[in-house]
Motif scaffolding. Structure first.
Motif, PDB file in Angstrom:
ATOM      1  N   VAL A   1     -68.177  18.155  56.101  1.00  0.00           N
ATOM      2  CA  VAL A   1     -68.042  16.861  55.425  1.00  0.00           C
ATOM      3  C   VAL A   1     -67.575  17.053  53.982  1.00  0.00           C
ATOM      4  O   VAL A   1     -66.663  16.360  53.500  1.00  0.00           O
ATOM      5  N   LEU A   2     -68.182  18.008  53.256  1.00  0.00           N
ATOM      6  CA  LEU A   2     -67.768  18.275  51.879  1.00  0.00           C
ATOM      7  C   LEU A   2     -66.322  18.752  51.813  1.00  0.00           C
ATOM      8  O   LEU A   2     -65.542  18.308  50.953  1.00  0.00           O
ATOM      9  N   ALA A   3     -65.951  19.657  52.719  1.00  0.00           N
ATOM     10  CA  ALA A   3     -64.574  20.144  52.752  1.00  0.00           C
ATOM     11  C   ALA A   3     -63.613  19.005  53.083  1.00  0.00           C
ATOM     12  O   ALA A   3     -62.506  18.936  52.525  1.00  0.00           O
ATOM     13  N   SER A   4     -64.014  18.110  53.976  1.00  0.00           N
ATOM     14  CA  SER A   4     -63.163  16.975  54.339  1.00  0.00           C
ATOM     15  C   SER A   4     -62.975  16.026  53.158  1.00  0.00           C
ATOM     16  O   SER A   4     -61.862  15.544  52.906  1.00  0.00           O
ATOM     17  N   LEU A   5     -64.065  15.761  52.431  1.00  0.00           N
ATOM     18  CA  LEU A   5     -63.961  14.897  51.255  1.00  0.00           C
ATOM     19  C   LEU A   5     -63.042  15.503  50.203  1.00  0.00           C
ATOM     20  O   LEU A   5     -62.238  14.794  49.574  1.00  0.00           O
ATOM     21  N   LEU A   6     -63.142  16.813  50.015  1.00  0.00           N
ATOM     22  CA  LEU A   6     -62.265  17.480  49.055  1.00  0.00           C
ATOM     23  C   LEU A   6     -60.813  17.405  49.509  1.00  0.00           C
ATOM     24  O   LEU A   6     -59.899  17.218  48.698  1.00  0.00           O
ATOM     25  N   THR A   7     -60.588  17.533  50.820  1.00  0.00           N
ATOM     26  CA  THR A   7     -59.237  17.438  51.361  1.00  0.00           C
ATOM     27  C   THR A   7     -58.663  16.043  51.151  1.00  0.00           C
ATOM     28  O   THR A   7     -57.507  15.882  50.731  1.00  0.00           O
ATOM     29  N   VAL A   8     -59.462  15.026  51.452  1.00  0.00           N
ATOM     30  CA  VAL A   8     -59.016  13.642  51.253  1.00  0.00           C
ATOM     31  C   VAL A   8     -58.697  13.395  49.784  1.00  0.00           C
ATOM     32  O   VAL A   8     -57.679  12.775  49.439  1.00  0.00           O
ATOM     33  N   TYR A   9     -59.555  13.901  48.898  1.00  0.00           N
ATOM     34  CA  TYR A   9     -59.309  13.750  47.462  1.00  0.00           C
ATOM     35  C   TYR A   9     -57.984  14.398  47.066  1.00  0.00           C
ATOM     36  O   TYR A   9     -57.212  13.837  46.291  1.00  0.00           O
ATOM     37  N   ASN A  10     -57.721  15.576  47.606  1.00  0.00           N
ATOM     38  CA  ASN A  10     -56.499  16.290  47.273  1.00  0.00           C
ATOM     39  C   ASN A  10     -55.266  15.468  47.652  1.00  0.00           C
ATOM     40  O   ASN A  10     -54.299  15.397  46.895  1.00  0.00           O
ATOM     41  N   TYR A  11     -55.299  14.866  48.831  1.00  0.00           N
ATOM     42  CA  TYR A  11     -54.123  14.123  49.299  1.00  0.00           C
ATOM     43  C   TYR A  11     -53.998  12.744  48.639  1.00  0.00           C
ATOM     44  O   TYR A  11     -52.895  12.299  48.330  1.00  0.00           O
ATOM     45  N   THR A  12     -55.111  12.059  48.439  1.00  0.00           N
ATOM     46  CA  THR A  12     -55.036  10.705  47.888  1.00  0.00           C
ATOM     47  C   THR A  12     -54.809  10.702  46.380  1.00  0.00           C
ATOM     48  O   THR A  12     -54.110   9.829  45.856  1.00  0.00           O
ATOM     49  N   ALA A  13     -55.380  11.673  45.677  1.00  0.00           N
ATOM     50  CA  ALA A  13     -55.229  11.726  44.218  1.00  0.00           C
ATOM     51  C   ALA A  13     -53.976  12.471  43.796  1.00  0.00           C
ATOM     52  O   ALA A  13     -53.545  12.371  42.654  1.00  0.00           O
ATOM     53  N   GLY A  14     -53.399  13.250  44.723  1.00  0.00           N
ATOM     54  CA  GLY A  14     -52.217  14.025  44.377  1.00  0.00           C
ATOM     55  C   GLY A  14     -52.498  15.055  43.312  1.00  0.00           C
ATOM     56  O   GLY A  14     -51.639  15.396  42.504  1.00  0.00           O
ATOM     57  N   SER A  15     -53.728  15.551  43.292  1.00  0.00           N
ATOM     58  CA  SER A  15     -54.169  16.457  42.220  1.00  0.00           C
ATOM     59  C   SER A  15     -53.962  17.909  42.620  1.00  0.00           C
ATOM     60  O   SER A  15     -54.907  18.662  42.783  1.00  0.00           O
ATOM     61  N   GLY A  16     -52.703  18.292  42.795  1.00  0.00           N
ATOM     62  CA  GLY A  16     -52.419  19.658  43.207  1.00  0.00           C
ATOM     63  C   GLY A  16     -52.946  20.686  42.229  1.00  0.00           C
ATOM     64  O   GLY A  16     -53.494  21.700  42.609  1.00  0.00           O
ATOM     65  N   GLY A  17     -52.779  20.385  40.910  1.00  0.00           N
ATOM     66  CA  GLY A  17     -53.256  21.347  39.932  1.00  0.00           C
ATOM     67  C   GLY A  17     -54.757  21.517  39.974  1.00  0.00           C
ATOM     68  O   GLY A  17     -55.261  22.639  39.917  1.00  0.00           O
ATOM     69  N   VAL A  18     -55.504  20.412  40.109  1.00  0.00           N
ATOM     70  CA  VAL A  18     -56.958  20.485  40.192  1.00  0.00           C
ATOM     71  C   VAL A  18     -57.376  21.259  41.434  1.00  0.00           C
ATOM     72  O   VAL A  18     -58.281  22.100  41.388  1.00  0.00           O
ATOM     73  N   PHE A  19     -56.685  20.997  42.538  1.00  0.00           N
ATOM     74  CA  PHE A  19     -57.050  21.678  43.772  1.00  0.00           C
ATOM     75  C   PHE A  19     -56.798  23.182  43.666  1.00  0.00           C
ATOM     76  O   PHE A  19     -57.590  23.996  44.150  1.00  0.00           O
TER      77      PHE A  19
ATOM     78  N   ILE B   1     -70.572  27.426  47.933  1.00  0.00           N
ATOM     79  CA  ILE B   1     -69.418  26.789  47.290  1.00  0.00           C
ATOM     80  C   ILE B   1     -68.131  27.473  47.718  1.00  0.00           C
ATOM     81  O   ILE B   1     -67.131  26.829  48.059  1.00  0.00           O
ATOM     82  N   THR B   2     -68.154  28.807  47.722  1.00  0.00           N
ATOM     83  CA  THR B   2     -66.975  29.565  48.128  1.00  0.00           C
ATOM     84  C   THR B   2     -66.525  29.168  49.524  1.00  0.00           C
ATOM     85  O   THR B   2     -65.326  28.972  49.776  1.00  0.00           O
ATOM     86  N   ALA B   3     -67.477  29.026  50.428  1.00  0.00           N
ATOM     87  CA  ALA B   3     -67.152  28.775  51.831  1.00  0.00           C
ATOM     88  C   ALA B   3     -66.502  27.417  52.043  1.00  0.00           C
ATOM     89  O   ALA B   3     -65.438  27.308  52.650  1.00  0.00           O
ATOM     90  N   TRP B   4     -67.115  26.343  51.527  1.00  0.00           N
ATOM     91  CA  TRP B   4     -66.567  25.029  51.871  1.00  0.00           C
ATOM     92  C   TRP B   4     -65.315  24.688  51.077  1.00  0.00           C
ATOM     93  O   TRP B   4     -64.417  23.996  51.585  1.00  0.00           O
ATOM     94  N   VAL B   5     -65.183  25.185  49.863  1.00  0.00           N
ATOM     95  CA  VAL B   5     -63.933  24.965  49.129  1.00  0.00           C
ATOM     96  C   VAL B   5     -62.800  25.760  49.772  1.00  0.00           C
ATOM     97  O   VAL B   5     -61.671  25.274  49.899  1.00  0.00           O
ATOM     98  N   SER B   6     -63.100  26.990  50.211  1.00  0.00           N
ATOM     99  CA  SER B   6     -62.091  27.801  50.893  1.00  0.00           C
ATOM    100  C   SER B   6     -61.644  27.142  52.193  1.00  0.00           C
ATOM    101  O   SER B   6     -60.464  27.189  52.557  1.00  0.00           O
ATOM    102  N   ASN B   7     -62.590  26.530  52.923  1.00  0.00           N
ATOM    103  CA  ASN B   7     -62.229  25.850  54.166  1.00  0.00           C
ATOM    104  C   ASN B   7     -61.251  24.714  53.902  1.00  0.00           C
ATOM    105  O   ASN B   7     -60.293  24.512  54.655  1.00  0.00           O
ATOM    106  N   ALA B   8     -61.496  23.948  52.838  1.00  0.00           N
ATOM    107  CA  ALA B   8     -60.582  22.861  52.499  1.00  0.00           C
ATOM    108  C   ALA B   8     -59.196  23.409  52.154  1.00  0.00           C
ATOM    109  O   ALA B   8     -58.177  22.882  52.614  1.00  0.00           O
ATOM    110  N   ALA B   9     -59.159  24.475  51.359  1.00  0.00           N
ATOM    111  CA  ALA B   9     -57.877  25.060  50.975  1.00  0.00           C
ATOM    112  C   ALA B   9     -57.144  25.617  52.191  1.00  0.00           C
ATOM    113  O   ALA B   9     -55.917  25.456  52.329  1.00  0.00           O
ATOM    114  N   LEU B  10     -57.865  26.261  53.076  1.00  0.00           N
ATOM    115  CA  LEU B  10     -57.252  26.865  54.252  1.00  0.00           C
ATOM    116  C   LEU B  10     -56.656  25.805  55.171  1.00  0.00           C
ATOM    117  O   LEU B  10     -55.566  25.980  55.732  1.00  0.00           O
ATOM    118  N   ALA B  11     -57.359  24.690  55.341  1.00  0.00           N
ATOM    119  CA  ALA B  11     -56.854  23.618  56.198  1.00  0.00           C
ATOM    120  C   ALA B  11     -55.587  23.000  55.615  1.00  0.00           C
ATOM    121  O   ALA B  11     -54.623  22.716  56.341  1.00  0.00           O
TER     122      ALA B  11
END
Length: 476
Positions: free
Chosen positions: A352-370, A116-126
């Motif tokens: 793929v999981l990191a990409s989905l999280l990234t897409v969610y971040n941009y489309t939902a505008g959920s900065g606080g959740v991210f 979990i740490t790895a793929w969430v961190s990858n999304a945040a880093l990108a």
């Protein structure tokens, strides 16, 4: 079926030969000490160094004290990983240590949390890297272009990983060199332009010495995640009993020097009041040193190189722990397949999981959740850290540290205690919301473990009658 290794004996069969059944093609190459050290340094220092001085400036120069305390804890943790790697020189790092000491469930929790740490961190880093790319190529007016850039920054390191460990090591070494040369130039060069008047107050937050140290340390906690990098990839390191520990210590010390010198140089070249509101502290420091406004572009290039290198290393690590767990029947078997020395399914699922999280971040505008999810990684990373240090304490307390002098036994015990305290401090510094969310992630993992255990149990029950029938036939 789960393969269990006796808990009271160190694993020695893979010290030099690597993981059994590995694909050792021309594209798969073991890491030597320089590349293993670069992996540790590159994963510890991602892009955070470019933001940290401004993040801790509101607390004053006392944040340097917090840095020093964190460095001591990180080095203690690195030494513990080095000791454990001597005992278990296999791919998986904290997962292997926890499972060998406490069984399958502890091992699964370590693997699950680290994944979990790895793929969430990858999304945040990108996503953070896109902010620096925006300095060079203005993207902020187009959300689709920004999202596409973040996805490209994730998939390029994944492609390098899929090409084989030979290319992973090459990219990591080049990225680390390109990253640290300019960082050290700023850190060392800034000392020649150092002005003590820029430092501001020692304790600027008004919360007292201990409060300011704890508060600034909470911001700095994420900066030392990655000390376990060489241990996690031990199966890809040449002579892991010797090189994993050395690479872990050298990489952690190198990262600490860059952190401390860089932060001190920025503190001394940028006025405190200006630094507290800065969004690009290293750019401001370069501008103060040489004049002009080209510093922003230069630092943006350095940040991009830094983050791509970190993404390259973390992509490999994100696949290695599930690979080790899958070999023991604790993750789906697909994660145990390697091609060109790389667990390809783990790399693909992670990106793929990191990409989905990234897409969610941009489309939902959920900065606080991210942001909460990013903080969760600090908590989830401490779970395998704490389990690994507990494993070392278990080995020392149970008398399984063979052929060790009393002085080394005492030294190892102190290091393990410091590392355990450091891990608990990481949990406390994550914050209540992050711990709450992190526990939910862990509970989801418990359900996955229940499913895998039931599957293994059914396999065992199916295989047992066949074995008994064969035995009876032979006896007849």
């Amino acid at each position: 079926m789960t393969t269990t290794v006796p808990r009271n004996e160190p694993t020695t069969a893979i010290a030099t030969a690597g993981e059994p059944g590995e694909d050792r093609s021309k594209h798969a190459r073991r890491f030597g000490l320089p590349v293993a050290t670069a992996l540790v340094m590159g994963n510890i220092i991602g892009g955070g160094i470019f933001l940290l001085p401004a993040s801790v400036a509101p607390f004053g120069t006392i944040s340097l004290v917090a840095f020093a305390v964190l460095t001591v804890g990180a080095i203690a943790l690195a030494l513990v990983f080095g000791r454990l790697a001597e005992r278990h020189p296999r791919t998986g790092g904290p997962y292997v240590y926890a499972r060998e000491a406490f069984g399958d469930f502890a091992g699964f929790l370590a693997a699950w949390s680290y994944w979990i740490t790895a793929w969430v961190s990858n999304a945040a880093l990108a996503v953070a890297a896109v902010g620096y790319l925006d300095v060079l190529l203005p993207l902020h007016d187009s959300k689709p272009a920004t999202m596409a850039a973040a996805l490209v920054l994730q998939w390029l390191p994944a492609v390098a990983n899929l090409a084989g460990t030979r290319y992973v090591g090459a990219v990591q070494l080049v990225a680390t060199v390109m990253k640290f040369v300019p960082l050290l130039l700023v850190a060392v060069g800034g000392l020649f332009f150092f002005d003590a008047d820029n430092l501001g107050p020692f304790e600027a937050s008004g919360s007292g010495t201990l409060g300011a140290i704890s508060a600034s340390a909470a911001i700095l906690l994420f900066s030392y995640l990655g000390v376990e990098s060489a241990a996690v990839s031990a199966g890809e390191v040449r002579d892991p009993r010797r090189n994993v520990g050395r690479a872990t210590i050298l990489g952690t010390l190198g990262a600490a020097v860059v952190y401390l010198l860089g932060t001190l140089a920025v503190f001394g070249t940028v006025a405190h009041d200006e630094l507290t509101g800065s969004t690009a502290p290293f750019s401001d420091a370069v501008n103060a040193m040489v004049g002009g406004s080209w510093g922003g572009s230069a630092v943006a290039c350095m940040a991009l190189v830094s983050m791509v290198g970190a993404l390259n290393g973390w992509t490999l690590l994100s696949a290695q722990t599930p690979y080790a767990a899958a070999r023991d029947g604790l993750f789906p078997a697909a994660f145990a397949r390697k091609r060109r020395g790389v667990p390809t399914v783990g790399v693909l699922v992670t990106v793929v999981l990191a990409s989905l999280l990234t897409v969610y971040n941009y489309t939902a505008g959920s900065g606080g959740v991210f942001e909460i999810l990013v903080l969760v990684t600090t908590f989830t990373a401490t779970v395998p850290y704490l389990l690994a240090t507990a494993a070392q304490i278990y080995y020392l307390a149970s008398g399984q540290a063979h052929r060790v002098s009393r002085a080394r036994l005492l030294r190892d015990g102190v290091l393990a205690a410091v590392a355990a305290g450091f891990s608990v401090w990481l949990v406390a510094g994550s914050g209540y919301a992050a711990v709450y969310q992190g526990v939910l992630f862990l509970f989801a993992g418990v359900l996955v473990y229940a499913w895998m255990s039931a599957r293994n149990h059914r396999t065992t029950r199916t295989a047992t009658p066949a074995v008994a029938g064969d035995t009876a036939a032979r006896e007849a």
